[in-house]
Design a protein around this motif. Sequence first.
Motif, PDB file in Angstrom:
ATOM      1  N   PRO A  81      59.886  18.364  35.538  1.00 34.80           N
ATOM      2  CA  PRO A  81      58.790  17.720  34.801  1.00 34.80           C
ATOM      3  C   PRO A  81      57.704  18.735  34.464  1.00 34.80           C
ATOM      4  N   ILE A  82      56.917  18.421  33.466  1.00 32.97           N
ATOM      5  CA  ILE A  82      55.742  19.223  33.126  1.00 32.97           C
ATOM      6  C   ILE A  82      54.589  18.668  33.960  1.00 32.97           C
ATOM      7  N   THR A  83      53.973  19.535  34.744  1.00 33.52           N
ATOM      8  CA  THR A  83      52.834  19.139  35.570  1.00 33.52           C
ATOM      9  C   THR A  83      51.672  20.062  35.265  1.00 33.52           C
ATOM     10  N   SER A  84      50.495  19.471  35.084  1.00 38.52           N
ATOM     11  CA  SER A  84      49.298  20.263  34.817  1.00 38.52           C
ATOM     12  C   SER A  84      48.112  19.580  35.483  1.00 38.52           C
ATOM     13  N   HIS A  85      47.280  20.358  36.175  1.00 37.42           N
ATOM     14  CA  HIS A  85      46.102  19.794  36.833  1.00 37.42           C
ATOM     15  C   HIS A  85      44.840  20.406  36.242  1.00 37.42           C
ATOM     16  N   GLY A  86      43.717  19.757  36.507  1.00 34.94           N
ATOM     17  CA  GLY A  86      42.440  20.277  36.048  1.00 34.94           C
ATOM     18  C   GLY A  86      41.993  19.727  34.706  1.00 34.94           C
ATOM     19  N   HIS A  87      42.571  18.601  34.287  1.00 37.04           N
ATOM     20  CA  HIS A  87      42.176  17.992  33.018  1.00 37.04           C
ATOM     21  C   HIS A  87      41.183  16.867  33.266  1.00 37.04           C
ATOM     22  N   ARG A  88      40.291  16.641  32.303  1.00 35.96           N
ATOM     23  CA  ARG A  88      39.379  15.510  32.396  1.00 35.96           C
ATOM     24  C   ARG A  88      40.190  14.219  32.308  1.00 35.96           C
ATOM     25  N   LYS A  89      39.698  13.172  32.923  1.00 35.53           N
ATOM     26  CA  LYS A  89      40.388  11.885  32.919  1.00 35.53           C
ATOM     27  C   LYS A  89      40.624  11.408  31.492  1.00 35.53           C
ATOM     28  N   ALA A  90      39.624  11.539  30.641  1.00 37.29           N
ATOM     29  CA  ALA A  90      39.755  11.101  29.243  1.00 37.29           C
ATOM     30  C   ALA A  90      40.841  11.895  28.518  1.00 37.29           C
ATOM     31  N   ASP A  91      40.946  13.193  28.810  1.00 28.88           N
ATOM     32  CA  ASP A  91      41.987  14.013  28.187  1.00 28.88           C
ATOM     33  C   ASP A  91      43.377  13.581  28.661  1.00 28.88           C
ATOM     34  N   ALA A  92      43.512  13.313  29.961  1.00 29.04           N
ATOM     35  CA  ALA A  92      44.801  12.876  30.501  1.00 29.04           C
ATOM     36  C   ALA A  92      45.227  11.558  29.855  1.00 29.04           C
ATOM     37  N   GLN A  93      44.284  10.652  29.697  1.00 28.17           N
ATOM     38  CA  GLN A  93      44.595   9.370  29.058  1.00 28.17           C
ATOM     39  C   GLN A  93      44.938   9.568  27.578  1.00 28.17           C
ATOM     40  N   ARG A  94      44.252  10.482  26.910  1.00 30.51           N
ATOM     41  CA  ARG A  94      44.549  10.773  25.507  1.00 30.51           C
ATOM     42  C   ARG A  94      45.951  11.361  25.372  1.00 30.51           C
ATOM     43  N   ILE A  95      46.343  12.244  26.281  1.00 28.61           N
ATOM     44  CA  ILE A  95      47.690  12.827  26.263  1.00 28.61           C
ATOM     45  C   ILE A  95      48.727  11.714  26.373  1.00 28.61           C
ATOM     46  N   ARG A  96      48.524  10.814  27.345  1.00 33.12           N
ATOM     47  CA  ARG A  96      49.445   9.689  27.520  1.00 33.12           C
ATOM     48  C   ARG A  96      49.504   8.822  26.259  1.00 33.12           C
ATOM     49  N   ASP A  97      48.347   8.527  25.676  1.00 31.79           N
ATOM     50  CA  ASP A  97      48.295   7.689  24.474  1.00 31.79           C
ATOM     51  C   ASP A  97      48.995   8.360  23.290  1.00 31.79           C
ATOM     52  N   LEU A  98      48.815   9.681  23.143  1.00 31.12           N
ATOM     53  CA  LEU A  98      49.486  10.407  22.059  1.00 31.12           C
ATOM     54  C   LEU A  98      50.998  10.360  22.227  1.00 31.12           C
ATOM     55  N   ILE A  99      51.469  10.562  23.452  1.00 30.86           N
ATOM     56  CA  ILE A  99      52.913  10.536  23.708  1.00 30.86           C
ATOM     57  C   ILE A  99      53.473   9.160  23.383  1.00 30.86           C
ATOM     58  N   GLU A 100      52.808   8.118  23.852  1.00 30.70           N
ATOM     59  CA  GLU A 100      53.270   6.760  23.573  1.00 30.70           C
ATOM     60  C   GLU A 100      53.254   6.466  22.079  1.00 30.70           C
ATOM     61  N   SER A 101      52.241   6.938  21.389  1.00 29.04           N
ATOM     62  CA  SER A 101      52.145   6.732  19.943  1.00 29.04           C
ATOM     63  C   SER A 101      53.267   7.448  19.201  1.00 29.04           C
ATOM     64  N   HIS A 102      53.528   8.711  19.566  1.00 24.01           N
ATOM     65  CA  HIS A 102      54.587   9.465  18.918  1.00 24.01           C
ATOM     66  C   HIS A 102      55.966   8.870  19.208  1.00 24.01           C
ATOM     67  N   GLN A 103      56.148   8.328  20.415  1.00 25.94           N
ATOM     68  CA  GLN A 103      57.427   7.741  20.755  1.00 25.94           C
ATOM     69  C   GLN A 103      57.687   6.436  20.016  1.00 25.94           C
ATOM     70  N   SER A 104      56.635   5.733  19.650  1.00 23.91           N
ATOM     71  CA  SER A 104      56.805   4.454  18.949  1.00 23.91           C
ATOM     72  C   SER A 104      57.049   4.640  17.448  1.00 23.91           C
ATOM     73  N   GLN A 105      56.815   5.855  16.954  1.00 21.94           N
ATOM     74  CA  GLN A 105      57.048   6.141  15.535  1.00 21.94           C
ATOM     75  C   GLN A 105      58.446   6.695  15.338  1.00 21.94           C
ATOM     76  N   PRO A 106      59.087   6.349  14.195  1.00 21.11           N
ATOM     77  CA  PRO A 106      60.410   6.934  13.929  1.00 21.11           C
ATOM     78  C   PRO A 106      60.298   8.446  13.746  1.00 21.11           C
ATOM     79  N   GLN A 107      61.263   9.161  14.279  1.00 17.31           N
ATOM     80  CA  GLN A 107      61.265  10.626  14.194  1.00 17.31           C
ATOM     81  C   GLN A 107      61.685  11.088  12.804  1.00 17.31           C
ATOM     82  N   THR A 108      60.921  12.031  12.254  1.00 17.75           N
ATOM     83  CA  THR A 108      61.270  12.658  10.973  1.00 17.75           C
ATOM     84  C   THR A 108      61.501  14.131  11.216  1.00 17.75           C
ATOM     85  N   GLN A 109      62.409  14.714  10.451  1.00 14.32           N
ATOM     86  CA  GLN A 109      62.695  16.125  10.672  1.00 14.32           C
ATOM     87  C   GLN A 109      62.576  16.908   9.414  1.00 14.32           C
TER      88      GLN A 109
END
Length: 109
Positions: A81-109
């Motif tokens: 897994p990718i593990t990273s520490h030392g991020h602000r709580k808001a940044d960690a939540q934004r990372i999670r939200d971005l991943i979820e958003s990208h996963q819900s969109q169809p992939q284009t190449q």
Amino acid sequence: MGANPAASANGETFVASRWTSGNRLFPTKLLVTSMRVSRVKPRMFGSNEQSIPMTKVASVHISTGVFWSEIRIESTGGSDPITSHGHRKADAQRIRDLIESHQSQPQTQ
């Protein structure tokens, strides 16, 4: 405190705080794009990069402390897994939200 994420056409970059262990001279960066999540750890000479394709991200775990958060991104492929520490709580939540958003969109190449 922590650095604000840098938005670019390629995604968003989140930089760990220099106040945390292991990030004083060369802070870890997480880059989230529509195609992948990458952890870049700069070194004196070069850097170490680990990536997981967005289609292979299985889960995102956030552990929040008093000041900083740790984020753990696990893959479906059984790789480390990718593990990273030392991020602000808001940044960690934004990372999670971005991943979820990208996963819900169809992939284009």
